[in-house]
Every structure is written in C-alpha cells, then in structure tokens.
Design an enzyme around this catalytic site. Sequence first.
Site, PDB file in Angstrom:
ATOM      1  N   PHE A  23      80.929  -6.092 -33.480  1.00 27.76           N
ATOM      2  CA  PHE A  23      80.456  -6.984 -32.424  1.00 27.76           C
ATOM      3  C   PHE A  23      80.165  -8.344 -33.053  1.00 27.76           C
ATOM      4  O   PHE A  23      79.592  -8.427 -34.125  1.00 27.76           O
ATOM      5  CB  PHE A  23      79.200  -6.412 -31.759  1.00 27.76           C
ATOM      6  CG  PHE A  23      78.856  -7.084 -30.469  1.00 27.76           C
ATOM      7  CD1 PHE A  23      79.572  -6.808 -29.316  1.00 27.76           C
ATOM      8  CD2 PHE A  23      77.831  -8.004 -30.409  1.00 27.76           C
ATOM      9  CE1 PHE A  23      79.264  -7.435 -28.121  1.00 27.76           C
ATOM     10  CE2 PHE A  23      77.515  -8.634 -29.218  1.00 27.76           C
ATOM     11  CZ  PHE A  23      78.233  -8.351 -28.073  1.00 27.76           C
ATOM     12  N   SER A  61      75.418  -4.194 -34.455  1.00 25.21           N
ATOM     13  CA  SER A  61      74.359  -4.277 -35.463  1.00 25.21           C
ATOM     14  C   SER A  61      73.373  -3.122 -35.366  1.00 25.21           C
ATOM     15  O   SER A  61      72.828  -2.680 -36.379  1.00 25.21           O
ATOM     16  CB  SER A  61      73.615  -5.613 -35.336  1.00 25.21           C
ATOM     17  OG  SER A  61      74.463  -6.677 -35.719  1.00 25.21           O
ATOM     18  N   ALA A  85      75.575  -9.889 -36.726  1.00 29.01           N
ATOM     19  CA  ALA A  85      75.114 -11.108 -36.053  1.00 29.01           C
ATOM     20  C   ALA A  85      74.541 -10.722 -34.702  1.00 29.01           C
ATOM     21  O   ALA A  85      75.232 -10.129 -33.877  1.00 29.01           O
ATOM     22  CB  ALA A  85      76.256 -12.101 -35.885  1.00 29.01           C
ATOM     23  N   VAL A  86      73.272 -11.045 -34.510  1.00 28.09           N
ATOM     24  CA  VAL A  86      72.600 -10.803 -33.236  1.00 28.09           C
ATOM     25  C   VAL A  86      72.252 -12.181 -32.684  1.00 28.09           C
ATOM     26  O   VAL A  86      71.479 -12.923 -33.289  1.00 28.09           O
ATOM     27  CB  VAL A  86      71.336  -9.934 -33.414  1.00 28.09           C
ATOM     28  CG1 VAL A  86      70.698  -9.641 -32.066  1.00 28.09           C
ATOM     29  CG2 VAL A  86      71.667  -8.637 -34.150  1.00 28.09           C
ATOM     30  N   THR A  91      68.536 -12.096 -21.889  1.00 27.07           N
ATOM     31  CA  THR A  91      67.673 -10.927 -21.687  1.00 27.07           C
ATOM     32  C   THR A  91      66.906 -10.622 -22.977  1.00 27.07           C
ATOM     33  O   THR A  91      67.240 -11.151 -24.040  1.00 27.07           O
ATOM     34  CB  THR A  91      68.518  -9.691 -21.306  1.00 27.07           C
ATOM     35  OG1 THR A  91      69.322  -9.324 -22.439  1.00 27.07           O
ATOM     36  CG2 THR A  91      69.419  -9.987 -20.108  1.00 27.07           C
ATOM     37  N   HIS A  93      67.155  -8.158 -24.772  1.00 28.28           N
ATOM     38  CA  HIS A  93      67.975  -7.279 -25.609  1.00 28.28           C
ATOM     39  C   HIS A  93      67.986  -7.752 -27.071  1.00 28.28           C
ATOM     40  O   HIS A  93      67.895  -6.939 -27.998  1.00 28.28           O
ATOM     41  CB  HIS A  93      69.401  -7.231 -25.038  1.00 28.28           C
ATOM     42  CG  HIS A  93      70.348  -6.377 -25.800  1.00 28.28           C
ATOM     43  ND1 HIS A  93      70.320  -5.005 -25.734  1.00 28.28           N
ATOM     44  CD2 HIS A  93      71.350  -6.692 -26.655  1.00 28.28           C
ATOM     45  CE1 HIS A  93      71.265  -4.515 -26.517  1.00 28.28           C
ATOM     46  NE2 HIS A  93      71.905  -5.520 -27.090  1.00 28.28           N
ATOM     47  N   TYR A 118      69.695  -7.093 -46.288  1.00 25.13           N
ATOM     48  CA  TYR A 118      69.643  -7.472 -44.880  1.00 25.13           C
ATOM     49  C   TYR A 118      70.490  -8.723 -44.680  1.00 25.13           C
ATOM     50  O   TYR A 118      70.050  -9.840 -44.919  1.00 25.13           O
ATOM     51  CB  TYR A 118      68.186  -7.724 -44.476  1.00 25.13           C
ATOM     52  CG  TYR A 118      68.004  -8.097 -43.036  1.00 25.13           C
ATOM     53  CD1 TYR A 118      67.923  -7.125 -42.055  1.00 25.13           C
ATOM     54  CD2 TYR A 118      67.891  -9.430 -42.652  1.00 25.13           C
ATOM     55  CE1 TYR A 118      67.740  -7.461 -40.729  1.00 25.13           C
ATOM     56  CE2 TYR A 118      67.711  -9.776 -41.327  1.00 25.13           C
ATOM     57  CZ  TYR A 118      67.636  -8.784 -40.373  1.00 25.13           C
ATOM     58  OH  TYR A 118      67.459  -9.120 -39.051  1.00 25.13           O
TER      59      TYR A 118
END
Length: 178
Positions: A23, A61, A85-86, A91, A93, A118
Amino acid sequence: MAVFEGTYQVLGTPRFGIVISRFNDLITTKLLEGCQDCLRRHGVDPNPHGSQVDYAWVPGSFEIPLVAAQLAATRRYAAIICLGAVIRGQTPHFDYVAAEVTKGIATASMQTGVPIIYGILTTDTMQQALERAGIKSNKGWEYALNALEMANLMQTLPSAINPPTTKLSSSTRILTDG
C-alpha cells in the site's frame, strides 16, 4: 565504565530482512531503493536471490509487525527493516494504523531481542511522503544505516547470562528476570 556504540561496518556476513508494504507503493518502492543502495555501499549484497537480504511484501503497514516478528523469531537476521507509509486522510484511520504499527514493531523487537527498524513514514500529505522518499532525501537510506549500526552494536554488547524476558500484560510490557 564501558561505552558501547555501533559502527556501520559489517561484521561477518550478516543477513537482513526487509518487510515492505505494498500500500502506497509509490513511496515504499522508493524507500526500498534507498535502503538497498545504502546496504550495497556498506558491503551487503541486496540481491533478492542472494544470501544476505530476504524480502517480505505485505498488503499494508498494519501487517508489517506480524511478519517482522515472525522473521525475527527465526534468529536468522542481524536486523529487520520495516518500510511503509501511512498518510493522513479524512478519517481517524491514520491514527489507529500509525499507533498500532509503532507498538507492534517495538513489541516484536523487545520480545525477540532482534533490532527491528521502524521505517514507517507517517505524514499528513502525499507530498511530504514523496519528499522523504526521494525528492529531498531518502529515508530508506537512513533506515538501512540504522539497521547496520544496530546489528553491529548488538554483536559488540556483552551477553547476559540470564537475559530478561518480555511478557505482555494488559498491553503493558513488563521486564522480568526469568
């Protein structure tokens, strides 16, 4: 008094694991390229068909800590590098995923005694993620450098006769002597 500090020199022929989220792969593939470049320049062959780096691709992730923990539990790796990658959306989330991935990676490292790096970008925008994955710099390089340093440091630390174990109790880590 002793001072322990890792270097970027590879001792022996260490093996590394890299767990990568599919993702946001526009970002994660760039992080991976930076990571591979750093490893190569420090004497580690990042060839996926070689014997020094194993790769595990996961859907997102959130799945990274489970696979990183499984790899670390084999004791085959000097360090595990997690790449993801976030990116914040509309939202909550983002908050849930970022928090759980962070906790999961830290827990896996503490439970196994294997350095798990990390390498999860947590950004507000795609532009910020792109800047950290190659436009301005490549954090993947830094994550690989951290893995090299931690692998070296762990090799130079004195071994404990009865190393502490980590137990989870109500989502709180408690270190015990047995």
